[in-house]
Structures are given as C-alpha cells and as structure tokens.
Design a protein around this motif. Structure first.
Motif, PDB file in Angstrom:
ATOM      1  N   UNK A  66      -2.306 -50.775   1.207  1.00 22.35           N
ATOM      2  CA  UNK A  66      -2.069 -49.075   0.869  1.00 22.35           C
ATOM      3  C   UNK A  66      -1.330 -48.570   2.278  1.00 22.35           C
ATOM      4  N   UNK A  67      -1.884 -48.974   3.429  1.00 22.00           N
ATOM      5  CA  UNK A  67      -1.382 -47.973   4.747  1.00 22.00           C
ATOM      6  C   UNK A  67       0.171 -48.636   4.911  1.00 22.00           C
ATOM      7  N   UNK A  68       0.618 -49.696   4.408  1.00 22.12           N
ATOM      8  CA  UNK A  68       2.083 -50.157   4.492  1.00 22.12           C
ATOM      9  C   UNK A  68       2.686 -49.484   3.279  1.00 22.12           C
ATOM     10  N   UNK A  90      -3.942 -37.460  11.221  1.00 28.30           N
ATOM     11  CA  UNK A  90      -4.058 -37.831  10.001  1.00 28.30           C
ATOM     12  C   UNK A  90      -3.937 -39.403   9.914  1.00 28.30           C
ATOM     13  N   UNK A  91      -3.181 -40.097  10.624  1.00 29.81           N
ATOM     14  CA  UNK A  91      -3.230 -41.495  10.355  1.00 29.81           C
ATOM     15  C   UNK A  91      -4.542 -42.289  10.880  1.00 29.81           C
ATOM     16  N   UNK A  97     -10.904 -43.621   7.142  1.00 26.30           N
ATOM     17  CA  UNK A  97     -11.531 -43.431   5.627  1.00 26.30           C
ATOM     18  C   UNK A  97     -11.572 -44.740   4.876  1.00 26.30           C
ATOM     19  N   UNK A  98     -10.577 -45.508   5.100  1.00 24.75           N
ATOM     20  CA  UNK A  98     -10.196 -46.672   4.325  1.00 24.75           C
ATOM     21  C   UNK A  98     -11.175 -47.795   4.740  1.00 24.75           C
ATOM     22  N   UNK A 177      -2.162 -34.542   3.286  1.00 24.79           N
ATOM     23  CA  UNK A 177      -1.281 -35.626   4.210  1.00 24.79           C
ATOM     24  C   UNK A 177      -1.929 -36.934   3.713  1.00 24.79           C
ATOM     25  N   UNK A 178      -1.542 -37.972   4.557  1.00 23.71           N
ATOM     26  CA  UNK A 178      -2.161 -39.215   4.296  1.00 23.71           C
ATOM     27  C   UNK A 178      -3.688 -39.226   4.195  1.00 23.71           C
ATOM     28  N   UNK A 179      -4.222 -38.498   5.019  1.00 28.65           N
ATOM     29  CA  UNK A 179      -5.732 -38.355   5.291  1.00 28.65           C
ATOM     30  C   UNK A 179      -6.223 -38.142   4.004  1.00 28.65           C
ATOM     31  N   UNK A 180      -5.886 -36.917   3.493  1.00 28.92           N
ATOM     32  CA  UNK A 180      -6.407 -36.382   2.061  1.00 28.92           C
ATOM     33  C   UNK A 180      -6.211 -37.667   0.998  1.00 28.92           C
ATOM     34  N   UNK A 181      -5.446 -38.302   0.881  1.00 28.68           N
ATOM     35  CA  UNK A 181      -5.332 -39.426  -0.047  1.00 28.68           C
ATOM     36  C   UNK A 181      -6.165 -40.631   0.199  1.00 28.68           C
ATOM     37  N   UNK A 182      -6.508 -40.965   1.732  1.00 25.79           N
ATOM     38  CA  UNK A 182      -7.733 -41.861   2.069  1.00 25.79           C
ATOM     39  C   UNK A 182      -8.841 -41.424   1.710  1.00 25.79           C
TER      40      UNK A 182
END
Ligand SMILES: N[C@@H](CCC(=O)N[C@@H](CS)C(=O)NCC(=O)O)C(=O)O
Length: 308
Positions: A66-68, A90-91, A97-98, A177-182
């Motif tokens: 999912x990171x890619x 965020x990354x 988180x992941x 950001x990506x952080x919220x989704x992870x």
C-alpha cells in the motif's frame, strides 16, 4: 486510461486503507474479491508469488504494497494530495503505523472475542485453517502476546490522541495525509472487533477523527471476476517503467528476486526493468496473465541479484 483494479477482501485493514484513499481522491475502481488465505492462484499468477492483500492492477502492471499503491494513486490524481508539503513526517509516521501500530492492533483485535466479530461465526476447522495460514505467513515468528500488545497499543493510542489535540482535525492539520490513512486502517480493524473496540473510548479525540476518516467512503466501484482481471492483464501492454537508475547497485536486464522482509516473504523472480529510490520493477510472464511488470516499494523489501 486503464482501469484501477483492486484485488482485496472486505475485512482486510490494508485494503481499507486503499479503499479510503480511492474515496478521498474520488477515483472509480474495479473490485476483485480474493481469498483471505492461501491458496490464491489468481493473485500469484499476477504477482509471481507475493500473497499479501491488497494488490493494485492497472492493465499488465501490478503494484504490491500500500505504500507504493499510495504513490500510484497520487500520480493518477494529485488532488487532494496524500503528501502535503507542510507534513514531511507523514511518510515516516505512516511507515510506523503500517508496522508497529498494525502489529499491536492486530494482536488486540484478534483476541477470541474479537475474532468472532471479525470472521463471523465459523466452524472450528475454518478458524484453525485461518490461524495456520497466518502462522505460516509469519514463518512462525511470534506475534506480540496480548499483554505486550496491550501496553504497546495504549502508548500508541496516547500519542495519536495527543497529536490530534495539537489542532487537528487531522493528524497533520486541516487535511488528511497518508499518515491518517495508515493510522486509520489499524484503528478501523479494532472497531471491526466490536466486543474489544471499547479500548478506543479511553482516547476521546480518536473516535470523532476515525468517524471523519471513515465518512470519506470508497467512492464508486464495480465488481470484476479474477478471471476477467487476468484477461485484462493478458490483453494489455505493461507501461514503460522508470529507468534502472545508476548507482543503486543493479543493472537493467539482470535476473533478480524481490521479497518482503517482515512476513509473507515468498520471493518473486523476474528481470529487472525499472529501479529508483522508490520502487523496483520486475518483468515476468505467466501463462494466463501474459507479460507483466510487477512493482515493489524499496522500503520493507529486499532486492537481490539472482545468482542461480
Ligand atoms: N506492507 C503491506 C502489508 C499488507 C498486509 O499485511 N496485508 C494483510 C491483510 S490486511 C495480509 O496480507 N494478510 C494475509 C493475506 O491477505 O493473505 C502493505 O502495505 O500492503
């Protein structure tokens, strides 16, 4: 433009991360439901051995992890962005988180009361087969015990709640950001485990934030069978990949293998056709799916020259 085809199953947290990112970017997608346990012959036909969920297929290009996948969606639809310039952490937060948060969340959610809510009422042999599949996927490496996971998760939740109190309404300010989704997919999984989800109530800023994230929804999807997805791959030509950058230790055309370094470490073999700091791209062929480009992120994966 080729359709976005997500191979997933409903209770997969990492799949929920991607479904919500598709929703955030308002990207329509095709939905291929895959088995949650091995064997997964149609998945492996596309990936060459990678078995984790989800994967994203675009024609004859297959994106693992999912990171890619997040970067692929960002390139397809840059607005709204998953990588706001004002949130450089965020990354790395998403990577934490992941991995760490996810491991603790799964151990908490998969205690016996949670399992029944997540998997539904299942005969004991199904539950046994599920546990055996996951143990084999982890190569029998131990998971955090419930006692360990509980203290770890509570510390993680305190940090998340404190971060949300810095201003919010999202982890890094006024937009997700990506952080919220992870972070979100891990806590969504705890919510799925209804009898043990009350833990989240001890951290008041988390509930409304998670409600807001889930309210983004999944936008529009239409079902596709895995047979149809294989036919799409067979009828398509893979994209020209990123060039094999010099100075990264590999050459175009080399025989290589790529494998995850945490769990589900089955290697994928192919010819290296693309390499950057963000991704490696392998060309491989399958009798049913044709010639494919399989893409992996560099983080969390080992790329090796195949000396066989
Ligand atoms: N780092 C991977 C992790 C994916 C992952 O662990 N997915 C879980 C499901 S949420 C999985 O593959 N479980 C075993 C399976 O579906 O076969 C990613 O970001 O995509």
């Amino acid at each position: 433009m080729s359709e976005l085809i997500l191979h997933h199953y409903p209770m997969s947290p990492f799949a929920e991360k991607v479904r919500l990112m598709l929703g955030y970017k308002q990207l329509p997608w095709r939905s291929v439901l895959i088995p949650p346990v091995m064997p997964k012959p149609d998945v492996v036909a596309l990936t060459g051995g990678y078995r984790k969920t989800p994967i994203l297929q675009i024609g004859a290009d297959v994106y693992c992890d999912t990171a890619l996948i997040a970067r692929v969606l960002e390139a397809r639809q840059p607005n709204p962005t998953l990588f706001p310039a004002h949130a450089p952490l965020a990354v790395p937060l998403a990577q934490w988180a992941d991995s760490s948060l996810f491991a603790a969340a799964v151990s908490w959610a998969m205690q016996p009361a949670g399992v029944a809510a997540i998997l539904g009422e299942q005969p004991p042999e199904v539950l046994k087969a599920f546990a055996a599949d996951r143990a084999a996927m982890r190569a029998h490496a131990p998971r955090p015990t419930l006692a360990d996971a509980t203290v770890q998760l509570k510390q993680h939740l305190s940090g998340i709640a404190a971060q949300l109190q810095q201003g919010g309404p999202w982890l890094f300010g006024t937009a997700p950001s990506i952080a919220d989704f992870s972070v979100g997919h891990c806590l969504w999984f705890i919510r799925l485990a209804r009898p043990v989800a009350h833990l989240l109530d001890d951290y008041p800023p988390i509930g409304p934030w998670l409600d807001r994230l889930c309210a983004i929804g999944h936008h529009r999807s239409a079902a596709m069978s895995s047979t149809e997805a294989l036919a799409v791959a067979a009828g398509a030509t893979a994209h020209a990949p990123v060039a094999v950058a010099s100075g990264l230790g590999f050459e175009a055309g080399q025989a290589v293998t790529v494998a995850a370094t945490d769990y589900g470490v089955d290697p994928v073999a192919g010819t290296l056709v693309g390499l950057s700091e963000h991704e490696s791209v392998l060309r491989r062929s399958d009798p049913r799916a044709g010639t494919l480009h399989v893409h992996f992120p560099r983080f969390g994966f080992q790329l090796r020259a195949d000396r066989a």
